[in-house]
Design an enzyme around this catalytic site. Structure first.
Site, PDB file in Angstrom:
ATOM      1  N   SER A 125       0.830  -1.205   0.000  1.00  0.00           N
ATOM      2  CA  SER A 125       0.000   0.000   0.000  1.00  0.00           C
ATOM      3  C   SER A 125       0.863   1.254   0.000  1.00  0.00           C
ATOM      4  O   SER A 125       1.950   1.261   0.570  1.00  0.00           O
ATOM      5  CB  SER A 125      -0.890  -0.010   1.249  1.00  0.00           C
ATOM      6  OG  SER A 125      -1.469   1.267   1.462  1.00  0.00           O
ATOM      7  N   TYR A 149      -1.629  -0.177  10.801  1.00  0.00           N
ATOM      8  CA  TYR A 149      -1.940  -0.848   9.523  1.00  0.00           C
ATOM      9  C   TYR A 149      -0.759  -0.674   8.562  1.00  0.00           C
ATOM     10  O   TYR A 149      -0.245  -1.652   8.007  1.00  0.00           O
ATOM     11  CB  TYR A 149      -3.217  -0.284   8.896  1.00  0.00           C
ATOM     12  CG  TYR A 149      -3.334  -0.616   7.433  1.00  0.00           C
ATOM     13  CD1 TYR A 149      -3.076   0.347   6.458  1.00  0.00           C
ATOM     14  CD2 TYR A 149      -3.639  -1.913   7.030  1.00  0.00           C
ATOM     15  CE1 TYR A 149      -3.139   0.022   5.115  1.00  0.00           C
ATOM     16  CE2 TYR A 149      -3.706  -2.237   5.684  1.00  0.00           C
ATOM     17  CZ  TYR A 149      -3.451  -1.261   4.740  1.00  0.00           C
ATOM     18  OH  TYR A 149      -3.503  -1.580   3.402  1.00  0.00           O
ATOM     19  N   LYS A 153       2.145  -3.408   6.771  1.00  0.00           N
ATOM     20  CA  LYS A 153       2.514  -3.516   5.357  1.00  0.00           C
ATOM     21  C   LYS A 153       4.027  -3.340   5.198  1.00  0.00           C
ATOM     22  O   LYS A 153       4.688  -4.066   4.460  1.00  0.00           O
ATOM     23  CB  LYS A 153       1.774  -2.455   4.525  1.00  0.00           C
ATOM     24  CG  LYS A 153       0.286  -2.692   4.375  1.00  0.00           C
ATOM     25  CD  LYS A 153      -0.017  -3.998   3.635  1.00  0.00           C
ATOM     26  CE  LYS A 153      -1.517  -4.177   3.392  1.00  0.00           C
ATOM     27  NZ  LYS A 153      -1.818  -5.469   2.745  1.00  0.00           N
TER      28      LYS A 153
HETATM   29  C1  WQD Z   1      -9.343   9.981   0.629  1.00  0.00           C
HETATM   30  C2  WQD Z   1      -9.548  11.480   0.771  1.00  0.00           C
HETATM   31  C3  WQD Z   1      -9.823  12.187   3.037  1.00  0.00           C
HETATM   32  C4  WQD Z   1     -13.649  10.086   3.646  1.00  0.00           C
HETATM   33  C5  WQD Z   1      -6.789   5.081   2.911  1.00  0.00           C
HETATM   34  C6  WQD Z   1      -5.768   4.310   3.684  1.00  0.00           C
HETATM   35  C7  WQD Z   1      -4.799   3.652   2.741  1.00  0.00           C
HETATM   36  C8  WQD Z   1      -5.533   2.849   1.694  1.00  0.00           C
HETATM   37  C9  WQD Z   1      -6.573   3.680   0.987  1.00  0.00           C
HETATM   38  C10 WQD Z   1      -5.486   0.534   2.348  1.00  0.00           C
HETATM   39  C11 WQD Z   1      -8.778  12.082   1.937  1.00  0.00           C
HETATM   40  C12 WQD Z   1     -11.103  12.442   2.242  1.00  0.00           C
HETATM   41  C13 WQD Z   1     -12.467  10.580   3.094  1.00  0.00           C
HETATM   42  C14 WQD Z   1     -14.695  10.983   3.988  1.00  0.00           C
HETATM   43  C15 WQD Z   1     -13.341  12.814   3.219  1.00  0.00           C
HETATM   44  N1  WQD Z   1      -6.141   1.718   2.288  1.00  0.00           N
HETATM   45  N2  WQD Z   1     -12.329  11.913   2.885  1.00  0.00           N
HETATM   46  N3  WQD Z   1     -14.499  12.319   3.749  1.00  0.00           N
HETATM   47  O1  WQD Z   1      -6.985   8.093   3.549  1.00  0.00           O
HETATM   48  O2  WQD Z   1      -6.077   8.364   1.184  1.00  0.00           O
HETATM   49  O3  WQD Z   1      -6.163   6.116   2.210  1.00  0.00           O
HETATM   50  O4  WQD Z   1      -7.444   4.220   2.003  1.00  0.00           O
HETATM   51  O5  WQD Z   1      -4.410   0.284   1.876  1.00  0.00           O
HETATM   52  O6  WQD Z   1      -3.965   2.810   3.507  1.00  0.00           O
HETATM   53  O7  WQD Z   1      -5.041   5.228   4.482  1.00  0.00           O
HETATM   54  O8  WQD Z   1      -8.272   7.227   1.538  1.00  0.00           O
HETATM   55  O9  WQD Z   1     -10.647   7.290   0.938  1.00  0.00           O
HETATM   56  O10 WQD Z   1     -10.006   7.416   3.408  1.00  0.00           O
HETATM   57  O11 WQD Z   1      -9.577   9.377   1.907  1.00  0.00           O
HETATM   58  O12 WQD Z   1     -13.193  14.032   3.022  1.00  0.00           O
HETATM   59  O13 WQD Z   1     -15.788  10.603   4.500  1.00  0.00           O
HETATM   60  O14 WQD Z   1     -10.930  11.735   1.034  1.00  0.00           O
HETATM   61  O15 WQD Z   1      -9.555  13.274   3.930  1.00  0.00           O
HETATM   62  O16 WQD Z   1      -8.340  13.383   1.561  1.00  0.00           O
HETATM   63  P1  WQD Z   1      -6.837   7.562   2.167  1.00  0.00           P
HETATM   64  P2  WQD Z   1      -9.703   7.778   1.986  1.00  0.00           P
END
Ligand code: WQD
Length: 338
Positions: A125, A149, A153
């Site tokens: 990841s 997490y 990885k």
């Molecule tokens: C994306 C963007 C949030 C939800 C995570 C894990 C990573 C991988 C992918 C496993 C960010 C914003 C999100 C919401 C929002 N998983 N957001 N409102 O954090 O980049 O990565 O998932 O491998 O390990 O860390 O993805 O989809 O959670 O967030 O504004 O309700 O959307 O702040 O900018 P992220 P995400």
């Protein structure tokens, strides 16, 4: 016909990869403990592909059953998806994550060695980059765990690197996913998170289908184009195809190879909302709230290495991702039947 063992193959990325493997003529055996996935996904993959999948309900921590699987038949390679993946949960329950992800992977590697199998594609990841200084992020970037997490990885990547150093017969690909979203164009398989989605796209689709009232945008004061977080969203079908390219690469040569799997470009939360509304004709109500602790401002991939060495690059854009994510959610408002 090459026979591939897929751990966690009933999951979101696993099921899409199993479909691509079957369509490419591989024989596929899946094991999964179904703790965060549904057997129905594989039933649907069988229908979509017209091929059968041999399934075993096995937990990575059940080394006896895992060993029997390897004693009963010979595999040509393993694609290892099985693992817990919720960042927030990993902060609350670190030992669960270290047990399941790290100890589970040790079990898998030991069973592979006992079976004389040394060909592995590992689901890593972009989280191993921690809070990146800048983007695009190349594979050589410094690695840093910023949550349990991500630590699992990173630890697994180091275990596999040490394993290769100890025995250069190993053929290993470490695939660092950025933000997988979307669904197969049929809408038959897709992302089906347990409980309230942590990730952006499934939350947006649940707002669109009327299950959630509105989206909370976690901060609009980041140093980005519109103040909201920028990420590298990659269509799950493109991601799945990257696994087949990695499989081909390691079947031909020994070594340990690391690849970013992303589009190479970043989209902000607001851009995702706009693309979703354009692709579906629906309105996504949202409110700006505080930043989510631990979030980076910007994170997107340098994908030149995968393009150069795997001959792989993404074909689908953000519009496709939103259209396909909605198609799945609309056809499956409550996800897979439970
Ligand atoms: C994306 C963007 C949030 C939800 C995570 C894990 C990573 C991988 C992918 C496993 C960010 C914003 C999100 C919401 C929002 N998983 N957001 N409102 O954090 O980049 O990565 O998932 O491998 O390990 O860390 O993805 O989809 O959670 O967030 O504004 O309700 O959307 O702040 O900018 P992220 P995400």
């Amino acid at each position: 016909m090459q026979k591939i063992l897929v751990s966690g193959g009933a999951g979101f990325i696993g099921s899409h990869t199993v479909l691509e493997l079957l369509s490419a003529g591989y024989k596929v055996i899946v094991f999964d403990n179904l703790s965060n996935s549904n057997r129905e996904s594989l039933e649907r993959v069988q229908k979509l592909s017209g091929r059968t999948i041999e399934f075993h309900k096995i937990d990575l921590l059940d080394k006896e059953s895992l060993g029997k699987l390897f004693r009963d038949q010979r595999f040509d390679a393993v694609i290892h998806f099985a693992g817990l993946k919720a960042v927030g949960e990993s902060v609350e329950k670190p030992l669960l994550y270290y047990q399941n992800n790290v100890a589970g992977t040790l079990n898998l590697c030991e069973c592979m060695i006992e079976a004389g199998l040394k060909q592995l594609v590992f689901s890593s990841s972009a989280t191993v980059y921690g809070d990146p200084e800048s983007s695009p992020i190349p594979e050589e970037n410094p690695l840093k765990a910023v949550n349990p997490y991500g630590a699992t990885k990173l630890i697994i990547e180091n275990i596999l690197r040490d394993l290769y150093q100890s025995d250069p017969e190993w053929k290993i690909a470490l695939l660092r996913y950025f933000n997988p979203v979307g669904a197969h164009e049929s809408g038959e398989i897709g992302e089906d998170p347990n409980g309230i989605p942590n990730n952006l796209m499934p939350f947006v689709t649940q707002v669109a289908v009327g299950q959630r009232e509105k989206l909370r945008v976690f901060g609009n004061d980041y140093p980005t184009k519109d103040g909201t977080g920028v990420r590298d969203y990659i269509h799950v079908k493109d991601l799945a195809k990257g696994h087949l390219k990695a499989l081909e690469k390691i079947s031909g040569e020994k070594g340990l190879h690391v690849y970013n799997l992303g589009t190479g470009s970043g989209s902000s939360v607001i851009e995702v909302i706009n693309a979703f509304e354009k692709a579906t004709g629906l309105k996504i109500p949202y409110e700006i709230t505080e930043r989510r602790p631990g979030d980076a401002a910007t994170c997107f991939a340098d994908v030149s290495k995968a393009k150069r060495e795997l001959g792989w690059s993404t074909e689908k854009d953000l519009y496709d991702m939103c259209r396909d994510a909605w198609n799945w959610q609309q056809k499956n408002p409550d996800g897979y039947p439970h």
